[in-house]
Design a protein around this motif. Structure first.
Motif: not given
Length: 290
Positions: A271-278
Motif C-alpha cells: 500500500a502507498v501508506e506502508e511505503l510512505c511510512l517506510a
C-alpha cells in the motif's frame, strides 16, 4: 543566500516543453525528497526555493535534502539549510567536477571547503560523490577516485551519511567502498541491477530511487527495487532532472514525488501508506531528524 540559481541548464537546440507539470494527488502520509538541486534552473525558468518548498509540502513532501555538488552549490546548500527548517544539506565536489578543478589546481581547496561545511549541524550528507565513467574519460578517472576517497574520509570523520553518484562505474564504486565505507551509505539515483542491489542491502546501505524507475525502459531498475527490502529504500527527485512519467523531459521538482512513490508501491506490492511510512523512517535513519 542568492536569490537566483548558481547554475543553469539550457535546453539545447531541441525544442522541449519547459512548463511545470500539474501537481499530482498528494501522498496520504509525508515523505522526504532525499536528493534535490533547488539551486539549478531548468531552461530559463527560476523556481524560487520558497515556492518549491511550499508546492512540495502541499503534495506531502515535507522534508528536502538539498545537494550542492560544486563550490558555489556547497555554499548555497548550507545557506538553504540554515534558512529553511524543512531543508538539510548534502555537500560535495561532483565526480565530473573533480578533474576540472584538479586541472586548475583548485581541487584541494574545494575539498577543504567541503570538509569545513560538513561540520555544520544542518549538513547531513557528504555527497554526491563517487565515480562517473559516462561523462569523464579514462584520463580523469584517477582524480575521480582520489576525490571519492577524500569524501569518504570526510563523511566518516564527521559522522555524516555518504551519498554516492555512480554512473557506468558500478564495479569501481563498490571496489572503493570495499576498502572503506562510513556507517551510512546512500546510493543516489540508484542505477544498478538486482544483483548489485542485493550486494548493497547485505551491507545495510540505502538505495534511493528517482523518477527513472518509472521510465518504460527501466524494467531492470524495477527488478532491483523488487529485491530491495522496504528498510533500505529512499525516494528522490534529483530535480530539476529525471522527471517521472508521464512528464519525462519536463522540469522536475519535489512536488512530483507522489508519481514515483505510487509506482514504487505498485512494484513492491504494498500500500502507498506502508511505503510512505517506510520512506519516512528510512530518511531518519539515513540523515537524522529535522
Amino acid at each position: 543566500m542568492t536569490d537566483g540559481p548558481t547554475r543553469g541548464r539550457k535546453g539545447g537546440e531541441r525544442t522541449r516543453d519547459t512548463s511545470r507539470p500539474p501537481a499530482p494527488e498528494p501522498l496520504p502520509l509525508p515523505v522526504a525528497d532525499a536528493h534535490c538541486h533547488m539551486d539549478i534552473a531548468d531552461g530559463e525558468e527560476w523556481y524560487a526555493p520558497e515556492q518549491a518548498i511550499a508546492d512540495a509540502a502541499a503534495a506531502g513532501i515535507t522534508r528536502i535534502v538539498q545537494v550542492g555538488c560544486d563550490r558555489p552549490g556547497v555554499k548555497w546548500a548550507v545557506e538553504a539549510a540554515e534558512r529553511f527548517p524543512t531543508v538539510v544539506a548534502g555537500v560535495a565536489i561532483h565526480p565530473n567536477e573533480a578533474p576540472l578543478l584538479a586541472g586548475k589546481g583548485e581541487l584541494d581547496d574545494a575539498l577543504a571547503e567541503v570538509d569545513a561545511a560538513s561540520a555544520h549541524p544542518r549538513v547531513r550528507a557528504v555527497g554526491e560523490t563517487g565515480m562517473d565513467f559516462f561523462r569523464t574519460g579514462e584520463d580523469g578517472r584517477a582524480v575521480q577516485e582520489s576525490s571519492f576517497r577524500s569524501h569518504i574520509e570526510i563523511a566518516d570523520r564527521h559522522g555524516k551519511a555518504l551519498m554516492i553518484h555512480d554512473r557506468d562505474a558500478h564495479a569501481d564504486v563498490l571496489r572503493v567502498l570495499a576498502d572503506r565505507a562510513p556507517e551510512r551509505v546512500v546510493f543516489h539515483c540508484y542505477s544498478g541491477d538486482a544483483d548489485m542491489a542485493r550486494h548493497c542491502v547485505e551491507r545495510g546501505w540505502f538505495l534511493s530511487f528517482a523518477g527513472t524507475v518509472t521510465f518504460k525502459n527501466a524494467e531492470p531498475l524495477r527488478e532491483a527495487l523488487r529485491v530491495t527490502p522496504l528498510d533500505n529504500v529512499l525516494v528522490e527527485t534529483d530535480a530539476p532532472y529525471l522527471t517521472p512519467m508521464p512528464f519525462r523531459g519536463r522540469p522536475n521538482a519535489s512536488y512530483l514525488i507522489p508519481l514515483t512513490v505510487r509506482l514504487m508501491a505498485q512494484v513492491k506490492g504494498v500500500a502507498v501508506e506502508e511505503l510512505c511510512l517506510a520512506l519516512a523512517a528510512n530518511t531518519e535513519r539515513a540523515f537524522g531528524s529535522w
